[in-house]
Design a protein around this motif. Structure first.
Motif, PDB file in Angstrom:
ATOM      1  N   VAL A  21       0.839  -1.201   0.000  1.00 34.61           N
ATOM      2  CA  VAL A  21       0.000   0.000   0.000  1.00 34.61           C
ATOM      3  C   VAL A  21       0.872   1.248   0.000  1.00 34.61           C
ATOM      4  O   VAL A  21       0.584   2.233  -0.693  1.00 34.61           O
ATOM      5  CB  VAL A  21      -0.958  -0.011   1.213  1.00 34.61           C
ATOM      6  CG1 VAL A  21      -1.679   1.330   1.352  1.00 34.61           C
ATOM      7  CG2 VAL A  21      -1.969  -1.139   1.089  1.00 34.61           C
ATOM      8  N   LEU A  22       1.956   1.219   0.778  1.00 34.57           N
ATOM      9  CA  LEU A  22       2.866   2.366   0.825  1.00 34.57           C
ATOM     10  C   LEU A  22       3.416   2.687  -0.565  1.00 34.57           C
ATOM     11  O   LEU A  22       3.415   3.849  -0.997  1.00 34.57           O
ATOM     12  CB  LEU A  22       4.010   2.075   1.799  1.00 34.57           C
ATOM     13  CG  LEU A  22       5.135   3.113   1.851  1.00 34.57           C
ATOM     14  CD1 LEU A  22       4.632   4.423   2.442  1.00 34.57           C
ATOM     15  CD2 LEU A  22       6.319   2.581   2.663  1.00 34.57           C
ATOM     16  N   ASN A  23       3.903   1.679  -1.260  1.00 35.03           N
ATOM     17  CA  ASN A  23       4.520   1.910  -2.565  1.00 35.03           C
ATOM     18  C   ASN A  23       3.489   2.261  -3.645  1.00 35.03           C
ATOM     19  O   ASN A  23       3.817   2.965  -4.600  1.00 35.03           O
ATOM     20  CB  ASN A  23       5.313   0.666  -2.985  1.00 35.03           C
ATOM     21  CG  ASN A  23       6.548   0.457  -2.123  1.00 35.03           C
ATOM     22  OD1 ASN A  23       7.203   1.416  -1.735  1.00 35.03           O
ATOM     23  ND2 ASN A  23       6.851  -0.797  -1.805  1.00 35.03           N
ATOM     24  N   ARG A  24       2.253   1.793  -3.453  1.00 30.59           N
ATOM     25  CA  ARG A  24       1.219   2.064  -4.459  1.00 30.59           C
ATOM     26  C   ARG A  24       0.478   3.373  -4.200  1.00 30.59           C
ATOM     27  O   ARG A  24       0.255   4.171  -5.116  1.00 30.59           O
ATOM     28  CB  ARG A  24       0.216   0.901  -4.476  1.00 30.59           C
ATOM     29  CG  ARG A  24      -0.840   1.003  -5.580  1.00 30.59           C
ATOM     30  CD  ARG A  24      -1.869  -0.089  -5.428  1.00 30.59           C
ATOM     31  NE  ARG A  24      -2.652   0.092  -4.208  1.00 30.59           N
ATOM     32  CZ  ARG A  24      -3.082  -0.914  -3.453  1.00 30.59           C
ATOM     33  NH1 ARG A  24      -2.790  -2.165  -3.762  1.00 30.59           N
ATOM     34  NH2 ARG A  24      -3.798  -0.660  -2.364  1.00 30.59           N
ATOM     35  N   ASP A  25       0.114   3.617  -2.931  1.00 31.13           N
ATOM     36  CA  ASP A  25      -0.790   4.724  -2.617  1.00 31.13           C
ATOM     37  C   ASP A  25      -0.168   5.826  -1.769  1.00 31.13           C
ATOM     38  O   ASP A  25      -0.765   6.894  -1.624  1.00 31.13           O
ATOM     39  CB  ASP A  25      -2.040   4.187  -1.895  1.00 31.13           C
ATOM     40  CG  ASP A  25      -2.777   3.146  -2.723  1.00 31.13           C
ATOM     41  OD1 ASP A  25      -2.794   3.296  -3.958  1.00 31.13           O
ATOM     42  OD2 ASP A  25      -3.319   2.188  -2.137  1.00 31.13           O
ATOM     43  N   GLY A  26       0.980   5.563  -1.132  1.00 35.75           N
ATOM     44  CA  GLY A  26       1.623   6.599  -0.348  1.00 35.75           C
ATOM     45  C   GLY A  26       1.596   6.346   1.152  1.00 35.75           C
ATOM     46  O   GLY A  26       1.083   5.333   1.636  1.00 35.75           O
ATOM     47  N   VAL A  27       2.148   7.310   1.892  1.00 36.59           N
ATOM     48  CA  VAL A  27       2.397   7.142   3.326  1.00 36.59           C
ATOM     49  C   VAL A  27       1.103   7.065   4.143  1.00 36.59           C
ATOM     50  O   VAL A  27       0.932   6.155   4.971  1.00 36.59           O
ATOM     51  CB  VAL A  27       3.283   8.303   3.839  1.00 36.59           C
ATOM     52  CG1 VAL A  27       3.410   8.229   5.359  1.00 36.59           C
ATOM     53  CG2 VAL A  27       4.668   8.237   3.195  1.00 36.59           C
ATOM     54  N   ILE A  28       0.198   7.992   3.954  1.00 39.54           N
ATOM     55  CA  ILE A  28      -1.014   8.037   4.788  1.00 39.54           C
ATOM     56  C   ILE A  28      -1.855   6.763   4.631  1.00 39.54           C
ATOM     57  O   ILE A  28      -2.259   6.161   5.634  1.00 39.54           O
ATOM     58  CB  ILE A  28      -1.835   9.303   4.476  1.00 39.54           C
ATOM     59  CG1 ILE A  28      -1.050  10.542   4.923  1.00 39.54           C
ATOM     60  CG2 ILE A  28      -3.188   9.248   5.188  1.00 39.54           C
ATOM     61  CD1 ILE A  28      -1.733  11.851   4.600  1.00 39.54           C
ATOM     62  N   PRO A  29      -2.133   6.282   3.412  1.00 39.91           N
ATOM     63  CA  PRO A  29      -2.858   5.015   3.284  1.00 39.91           C
ATOM     64  C   PRO A  29      -2.124   3.836   3.936  1.00 39.91           C
ATOM     65  O   PRO A  29      -2.777   2.923   4.465  1.00 39.91           O
ATOM     66  CB  PRO A  29      -2.975   4.830   1.768  1.00 39.91           C
ATOM     67  CG  PRO A  29      -2.941   6.215   1.214  1.00 39.91           C
ATOM     68  CD  PRO A  29      -1.951   6.942   2.088  1.00 39.91           C
ATOM     69  N   ALA A  30      -0.792   3.855   3.890  1.00 42.27           N
ATOM     70  CA  ALA A  30      -0.042   2.758   4.515  1.00 42.27           C
ATOM     71  C   ALA A  30      -0.261   2.739   6.025  1.00 42.27           C
ATOM     72  O   ALA A  30      -0.454   1.669   6.628  1.00 42.27           O
ATOM     73  CB  ALA A  30       1.445   2.901   4.191  1.00 42.27           C
ATOM     74  N   TYR A  31      -0.238   3.918   6.656  1.00 41.16           N
ATOM     75  CA  TYR A  31      -0.482   3.972   8.103  1.00 41.16           C
ATOM     76  C   TYR A  31      -1.928   3.614   8.423  1.00 41.16           C
ATOM     77  O   TYR A  31      -2.204   3.014   9.475  1.00 41.16           O
ATOM     78  CB  TYR A  31      -0.115   5.348   8.653  1.00 41.16           C
ATOM     79  CG  TYR A  31       1.354   5.491   8.957  1.00 41.16           C
ATOM     80  CD1 TYR A  31       1.885   5.034  10.158  1.00 41.16           C
ATOM     81  CD2 TYR A  31       2.228   6.052   8.021  1.00 41.16           C
ATOM     82  CE1 TYR A  31       3.242   5.147  10.432  1.00 41.16           C
ATOM     83  CE2 TYR A  31       3.586   6.169   8.297  1.00 41.16           C
ATOM     84  CZ  TYR A  31       4.089   5.718   9.499  1.00 41.16           C
ATOM     85  OH  TYR A  31       5.434   5.816   9.779  1.00 41.16           O
TER      86      TYR A  31
END
Length: 273
Positions: A17-27
């Protein structure tokens, strides 16, 4: 599902998710999976995410899945290129023996990065790459040997100093080397320090706090990596006569290497240098 397998599965999802959508979605994904992991494991995964998002570019990080190699990332830290990096929030739970066989087999550099689980920042970077001694069985550690001071005319002691000794864990009594001597600081030896403590204090706690703070100062002053603090000690063999011998007592060992050194070394290292 085995806990390690579950951990790696959730880690893979979070980092995808981090690599696809960015930091906030990963958290958000990390928070969504909070109930799936034991709390210490969840904080461990958060520490990995914190480390990667904050230091990815600085240390050229690549995530890994830990299949028995005690490694969360590879990266470049302090000139060690492509070293293996293990993330933790508590260094006390990490032991050198858990990495020893892997290091010897793969000949790879290892760093342990301690993350502050609240701030998400690095609290410490611990270098696990202690040299192997000539026997091939032990490691070589820097020890601060606190040297006793002579008394002045007023009965006080002033001229304390410390010898930094490189010792082999397989034979510290006979395999050692003087690395440096530090006379820069007023650091009383342990026996003198203990003799001046109030009776009501926790002596063990005071010794550890004094050793840890002293080792950090000596690290900077001598460009060393102090893993233990020691001093000569009179070992009474016959209580009736008081007969005994001078040996070396280790007052403190870093928790990471504590199983590599005994509490006493059967030689008076202060007499050798």
């Amino acid at each position: 599902m085995h806990p390690a397998e579950l951990y790696n599965k959730i880690k893979a999802i979070v980092f995808s998710v981090l690599n696809r959508d960015g930091v906030i979605p990963a958290y958000h994904m990390l928070e969504k999976n909070r109930s799936q992991l034991p709390l210490p494991s969840w904080y461990g995964l958060k520490a990995e995410l914190d480390f990667y998002t904050n230091y990815k570019d600085k240390y050229t990080l690549d995530p890994t899945l830990d299949y028995g190699i005690k490694c969360d990332f590879t990266g470049n830290i302090d000139g060690d290129n492509n070293c293996r990096i293990d993330i933790t929030t508590n260094l006390d739970y990490k032991k050198l023996e858990h990495y020893d066989a892997i290091q010897r087999k793969d000949n790879r550099k290892y760093k342990i990065v301690v993350m502050d689980k609240e701030s998400g920042e690095i609290a410490d970077i611990f270098d696990l790459n202690f040299p192997i001694d000539e026997s091939g069985d032990g490691r070589i550690f820097d020890i601060a040997l606190f040297m006793p001071s002579s008394s002045g005319n007023d009965g006080m002691k002033y001229d304390f100093y410390q010898n930094i000794i490189e010792v082999s864990s397989s034979d510290p009594a006979s395999d050692s080397n003087l690395k440096d001597t530090c006379t820069d600081w007023y650091m009383p030896d342990f026996e003198y320090m203990i003799s001046n403590l109030p009776e009501e204090v926790d002596y063990d706690k005071e010794i550890v706090e004094y050793a840890v703070s002293s080792s950090k100062v000596l690290d900077r002053s001598t460009n060393s990596n102090i893993m233990a603090c020691a001093q000569r000690y009179y070992d009474v063999i016959d209580p009736r006569t008081g007969d005994g011998e001078w040996i070396t007592k280790i007052y403190w060992k870093h928790p990471v290497i504590e199983n590599y050194l005994e509490d006493f070394i059967d030689a008076d290292l202060s007499e050798l240098y």
